[in-house]
Design a protein around this motif. Structure first.
Motif, PDB file in Angstrom:
ATOM      1  N   THR A 102     -21.870 -60.053  -1.496  1.00 59.04           N
ATOM      2  CA  THR A 102     -21.892 -60.677  -2.823  1.00 59.04           C
ATOM      3  C   THR A 102     -22.760 -61.928  -2.829  1.00 59.04           C
ATOM      4  OG1 THR A 102     -19.669 -59.848  -3.331  1.00 59.04           O
ATOM      5  CG2 THR A 102     -20.454 -61.715  -4.627  1.00 59.04           C
ATOM      6  N   LEU A 103     -22.640 -62.738  -1.801  1.00 56.86           N
ATOM      7  CA  LEU A 103     -23.420 -63.972  -1.721  1.00 56.86           C
ATOM      8  C   LEU A 103     -24.898 -63.685  -1.512  1.00 56.86           C
ATOM      9  CD1 LEU A 103     -21.027 -66.157   0.453  1.00 56.86           C
ATOM     10  CD2 LEU A 103     -21.539 -66.459  -1.965  1.00 56.86           C
ATOM     11  N   ARG A 104     -25.219 -62.686  -0.700  1.00 54.83           N
ATOM     12  CA  ARG A 104     -26.622 -62.373  -0.409  1.00 54.83           C
ATOM     13  C   ARG A 104     -27.345 -61.809  -1.622  1.00 54.83           C
ATOM     14  NH1 ARG A 104     -28.631 -62.045   4.675  1.00 54.83           N
ATOM     15  NH2 ARG A 104     -30.014 -60.332   4.067  1.00 54.83           N
ATOM     16  N   ARG A 105     -26.592 -61.208  -2.539  1.00 53.21           N
ATOM     17  CA  ARG A 105     -27.219 -60.572  -3.690  1.00 53.21           C
ATOM     18  C   ARG A 105     -27.329 -61.495  -4.895  1.00 53.21           C
ATOM     19  NH1 ARG A 105     -24.775 -54.359  -3.791  1.00 53.21           N
ATOM     20  NH2 ARG A 105     -25.829 -53.655  -1.894  1.00 53.21           N
ATOM     21  N   GLN A 106     -27.020 -62.759  -4.718  1.00 50.87           N
ATOM     22  CA  GLN A 106     -27.117 -63.691  -5.840  1.00 50.87           C
ATOM     23  C   GLN A 106     -28.575 -63.978  -6.151  1.00 50.87           C
ATOM     24  OE1 GLN A 106     -24.441 -64.198  -7.579  1.00 50.87           O
ATOM     25  NE2 GLN A 106     -23.559 -62.914  -5.977  1.00 50.87           N
ATOM     26  N   PRO A 107     -28.891 -64.179  -7.427  1.00 50.17           N
ATOM     27  CA  PRO A 107     -30.271 -64.507  -7.797  1.00 50.17           C
ATOM     28  C   PRO A 107     -30.706 -65.845  -7.237  1.00 50.17           C
ATOM     29  CG  PRO A 107     -28.781 -64.796  -9.669  1.00 50.17           C
ATOM     30  CD  PRO A 107     -28.007 -64.126  -8.580  1.00 50.17           C
ATOM     31  N   ALA A 108     -32.000 -66.022  -7.170  1.00 49.30           N
ATOM     32  CA  ALA A 108     -32.539 -67.250  -6.563  1.00 49.30           C
ATOM     33  C   ALA A 108     -32.072 -68.496  -7.287  1.00 49.30           C
ATOM     34  CB  ALA A 108     -34.066 -67.190  -6.594  1.00 49.30           C
ATOM     35  N   ARG A 109     -31.821 -68.430  -8.596  1.00 49.93           N
ATOM     36  CA  ARG A 109     -31.387 -69.618  -9.328  1.00 49.93           C
ATOM     37  C   ARG A 109     -30.066 -70.150  -8.812  1.00 49.93           C
ATOM     38  NH1 ARG A 109     -27.271 -68.910 -12.677  1.00 49.93           N
ATOM     39  NH2 ARG A 109     -26.664 -66.781 -13.269  1.00 49.93           N
ATOM     40  N   ALA A 110     -29.177 -69.215  -8.310  1.00 51.29           N
ATOM     41  CA  ALA A 110     -27.888 -69.670  -7.790  1.00 51.29           C
ATOM     42  C   ALA A 110     -28.089 -70.457  -6.521  1.00 51.29           C
ATOM     43  CB  ALA A 110     -26.999 -68.454  -7.528  1.00 51.29           C
ATOM     44  N   VAL A 111     -29.029 -70.016  -5.688  1.00 48.87           N
ATOM     45  CA  VAL A 111     -29.262 -70.711  -4.427  1.00 48.87           C
ATOM     46  C   VAL A 111     -29.794 -72.107  -4.681  1.00 48.87           C
ATOM     47  CG1 VAL A 111     -30.553 -70.634  -2.268  1.00 48.87           C
ATOM     48  CG2 VAL A 111     -29.681 -68.521  -3.276  1.00 48.87           C
ATOM     49  N   LEU A 112     -30.564 -72.258  -5.776  1.00 47.08           N
ATOM     50  CA  LEU A 112     -31.209 -73.536  -6.046  1.00 47.08           C
ATOM     51  C   LEU A 112     -30.347 -74.457  -6.908  1.00 47.08           C
ATOM     52  CD1 LEU A 112     -34.803 -72.215  -6.815  1.00 47.08           C
ATOM     53  CD2 LEU A 112     -33.980 -73.262  -4.690  1.00 47.08           C
TER      54      LEU A 112
ATOM     55  N   THR B 188     -14.420 -74.119  -5.342  1.00 44.55           N
ATOM     56  CA  THR B 188     -15.058 -75.183  -6.125  1.00 44.55           C
ATOM     57  C   THR B 188     -15.289 -76.423  -5.272  1.00 44.55           C
ATOM     58  OG1 THR B 188     -13.969 -74.352  -8.125  1.00 44.55           O
ATOM     59  CG2 THR B 188     -14.860 -76.596  -8.198  1.00 44.55           C
ATOM     60  N   LEU B 189     -14.310 -76.792  -4.467  1.00 44.95           N
ATOM     61  CA  LEU B 189     -14.466 -77.951  -3.584  1.00 44.95           C
ATOM     62  C   LEU B 189     -15.538 -77.696  -2.534  1.00 44.95           C
ATOM     63  CD1 LEU B 189     -10.706 -78.948  -3.108  1.00 44.95           C
ATOM     64  CD2 LEU B 189     -12.425 -80.062  -4.550  1.00 44.95           C
ATOM     65  N   LEU B 190     -15.591 -76.468  -2.023  1.00 44.18           N
ATOM     66  CA  LEU B 190     -16.634 -76.127  -1.050  1.00 44.18           C
ATOM     67  C   LEU B 190     -18.018 -76.170  -1.690  1.00 44.18           C
ATOM     68  CD1 LEU B 190     -14.932 -73.176   0.871  1.00 44.18           C
ATOM     69  CD2 LEU B 190     -15.535 -75.427   1.801  1.00 44.18           C
ATOM     70  N   GLY B 191     -18.056 -75.975  -3.035  1.00 37.63           N
ATOM     71  CA  GLY B 191     -19.321 -76.027  -3.742  1.00 37.63           C
ATOM     72  C   GLY B 191     -19.999 -77.381  -3.665  1.00 37.63           C
ATOM     73  N   ARG B 192     -19.222 -78.432  -3.369  1.00 37.06           N
ATOM     74  CA  ARG B 192     -19.820 -79.762  -3.192  1.00 37.06           C
ATOM     75  C   ARG B 192     -20.638 -79.843  -1.911  1.00 37.06           C
ATOM     76  NH1 ARG B 192     -14.426 -83.405  -4.619  1.00 37.06           N
ATOM     77  NH2 ARG B 192     -14.141 -82.647  -6.768  1.00 37.06           N
ATOM     78  N   ARG B 193     -20.308 -78.953  -0.983  1.00 38.88           N
ATOM     79  CA  ARG B 193     -20.991 -78.972   0.316  1.00 38.88           C
ATOM     80  C   ARG B 193     -22.011 -77.838   0.444  1.00 38.88           C
ATOM     81  NH1 ARG B 193     -19.787 -81.387   5.176  1.00 38.88           N
ATOM     82  NH2 ARG B 193     -20.513 -80.321   7.059  1.00 38.88           N
ATOM     83  N   PHE B 194     -21.700 -76.719  -0.203  1.00 38.10           N
ATOM     84  CA  PHE B 194     -22.573 -75.555  -0.126  1.00 38.10           C
ATOM     85  C   PHE B 194     -23.094 -75.235  -1.522  1.00 38.10           C
ATOM     86  CE2 PHE B 194     -19.348 -75.179   3.201  1.00 38.10           C
ATOM     87  CZ  PHE B 194     -20.162 -75.114   4.334  1.00 38.10           C
ATOM     88  N   PRO B 195     -24.368 -75.496  -1.794  1.00 34.37           N
ATOM     89  CA  PRO B 195     -24.921 -75.348  -3.149  1.00 34.37           C
ATOM     90  C   PRO B 195     -24.710 -73.974  -3.764  1.00 34.37           C
ATOM     91  CG  PRO B 195     -26.463 -76.515  -1.724  1.00 34.37           C
ATOM     92  CD  PRO B 195     -25.355 -76.041  -0.843  1.00 34.37           C
ATOM     93  N   LEU B 196     -24.697 -72.913  -2.959  1.00 32.93           N
ATOM     94  CA  LEU B 196     -24.530 -71.580  -3.507  1.00 32.93           C
ATOM     95  C   LEU B 196     -23.208 -71.448  -4.251  1.00 32.93           C
ATOM     96  CD1 LEU B 196     -25.640 -68.722  -3.752  1.00 32.93           C
ATOM     97  CD2 LEU B 196     -24.575 -68.175  -1.560  1.00 32.93           C
ATOM     98  N   LEU B 197     -22.153 -72.075  -3.728  1.00 33.31           N
ATOM     99  CA  LEU B 197     -20.830 -71.977  -4.347  1.00 33.31           C
ATOM    100  C   LEU B 197     -20.694 -72.865  -5.579  1.00 33.31           C
ATOM    101  CD1 LEU B 197     -18.523 -71.895  -1.191  1.00 33.31           C
ATOM    102  CD2 LEU B 197     -19.260 -69.983  -2.622  1.00 33.31           C
ATOM    103  N   ALA B 198     -21.685 -73.702  -5.819  1.00 33.28           N
ATOM    104  CA  ALA B 198     -21.643 -74.546  -7.016  1.00 33.28           C
ATOM    105  C   ALA B 198     -21.937 -73.741  -8.273  1.00 33.28           C
ATOM    106  CB  ALA B 198     -22.645 -75.694  -6.883  1.00 33.28           C
ATOM    107  N   ASP B 199     -22.489 -72.543  -8.110  1.00 33.05           N
ATOM    108  CA  ASP B 199     -22.795 -71.692  -9.256  1.00 33.05           C
ATOM    109  C   ASP B 199     -21.539 -70.979  -9.727  1.00 33.05           C
ATOM    110  OD1 ASP B 199     -23.699 -68.845 -10.351  1.00 33.05           O
ATOM    111  OD2 ASP B 199     -25.298 -70.298 -10.732  1.00 33.05           O
ATOM    112  N   VAL B 200     -21.212 -71.099 -11.000  1.00 28.76           N
ATOM    113  CA  VAL B 200     -19.966 -70.540 -11.529  1.00 28.76           C
ATOM    114  C   VAL B 200     -19.957 -69.022 -11.446  1.00 28.76           C
ATOM    115  CG1 VAL B 200     -20.786 -70.447 -13.922  1.00 28.76           C
ATOM    116  CG2 VAL B 200     -18.336 -70.638 -13.457  1.00 28.76           C
ATOM    117  N   ASP B 201     -21.119 -68.373 -11.601  1.00 22.21           N
ATOM    118  CA  ASP B 201     -21.166 -66.914 -11.506  1.00 22.21           C
ATOM    119  C   ASP B 201     -20.857 -66.437 -10.089  1.00 22.21           C
ATOM    120  OD1 ASP B 201     -21.756 -66.586 -14.179  1.00 22.21           O
ATOM    121  OD2 ASP B 201     -23.924 -66.657 -13.865  1.00 22.21           O
TER     122      ASP B 201
END
Length: 322
Positions: free
Chosen positions: A311-321, A243-256
């Motif tokens: 797992t990260l590569r297969r995330q939908p585009a909405r997670a990346v954005l 969760t803390l890394l999600g502040r720096r890396f947008p992909l990890l900001a997605d709860v899914d």
């Protein structure tokens, strides 16, 4: 007007009062036992005599706070039943701890001690209580599977952590049976009344790690027991890091995304538990891993890394954005 700290304390005490009172008592006992370790020169089976009650106090305190919070997050349908069950577990934990401290005061082993009928009865009582505690915790963990204690990632972290914790607690059973040396002693009439052991490959005792008391020379079954037992705390901490890394890396900001990575972390954690059991059963100290153990650990790390990357590569585009 109450202070923010006072409000937090009162709220925490309201999670499940019996568990929180037990936790507070264990914190006090841990402090007293720490003083005992520092000032009492007595040693039992190679470790300071007050080290075991210190470790148990810390572990029970952590268990109590964790489950008190989880019970507070349950819905009304489960909260009352889980609360009653947890109150019963408080009584069993108290009994277990009183026996441990009482045996320390007598200068006796609390575990594996069948040297006299009285010591054997105490050990049997402890064994029965810990089995009931294990079953009770399993029931609580199963009840937790139907609850939502936060977002999807948080819920998965605590549910998987609870199940792994039950598995880790169950590994304590590996220490109870007689060792090969004890079986031989029973056969030839030289049995000294100690049934079971922490260590594999040599009798309990010898050089030990500070604080943990784990054997530095041979395998120690307390290592996988401890590692598994505290998965309930470890997986949420891993999620917190994500969760803390999600502040720096947008992909990890997605709860899914975080929820899927929690599954990966749980799989890796389970594999490490298995590795630690295997290492201990081979009579190898956790402080002296051989090339085979290190290779197995490297395989686990690589496997977890690869699965996490996929797992990260297969995330939908909405997670990346996000």
């Amino acid at each position: 007007m109450s202070s923010p700290a006072g409000t937090v304390v009162r709220r925490a005490l309201g999670w499940h009062p019996p568990l929180m009172v037990l936790s507070a008592l264990m914190v006090v006992m841990a402090g007293g036992c720490a003083v005992g370790v520092a000032v009492d020169p007595q040693v039992l089976v190679g470790a300071p005599i007050w080290l075991k009650p210190f470790k148990f106090a810390v572990s029970i305190a952590v268990y109590s706070v964790s489950w008190a919070w989880l019970l507070s997050r349950m819905g009304p349908a489960n909260r009352r039943r889980a609360g009653l069950l947890a109150t019963g577990l408080v009584g069993l934990f108290t009994l277990e701890y009183v026996i441990i401290v009482g045996q320390v005061l007598r200068g006796q082993l609390s575990h594996f001690n069948e040297t006299t009928p009285f010591n054997a009865s105490l050990f049997g009582l402890m064994g029965t209580s810990i089995v009931v505690i294990w079953v009770g915790t399993l029931v609580l963990s199963v009840m937790l599977l139907s609850e939502r204690v936060g977002d999807r990632a948080t819920t998965r972290a605590v549910q998987l952590g609870a199940l792994l914790s039950v598995l880790g607690a169950g590994l304590g059973a590996l220490m109870v049976g007689p060792t090969a040396a004890q079986r031989a002693a029973m056969a030839n009439g030289t049995f000294d009344g100690v049934m079971g052991a922490h260590s594999v490959g040599a009798p309990d005792g010898g050089p030990v790690m500070p604080i943990t008391g784990w054997n530095l020379d041979v395998g120690d079954l307390r290592v996988p027991h401890f590692f598994g037992l505290h998965a309930l705390q470890a997986l949420p901490l891993i999620l917190l890091a994500l969760t803390l890394l999600g502040r720096r890396f947008p992909l990890l900001a997605d709860v899914d995304v975080r929820a899927r990575l929690v599954w990966v972390a749980a799989g890796g954690y389970l594999a490490v538990i298995g590795l630690l059991v295997w290492q201990a059963e081979r009579g190898q100290s956790v402080a002296q891993p051989d090339s085979l153990t290190l290779a197995a650990l490297a395989c686990i790390v690589v496997a977890v890394g690869v699965v996490a990357a996929v797992t990260l590569r297969r995330q939908p585009a909405r997670a990346v954005l996000t």
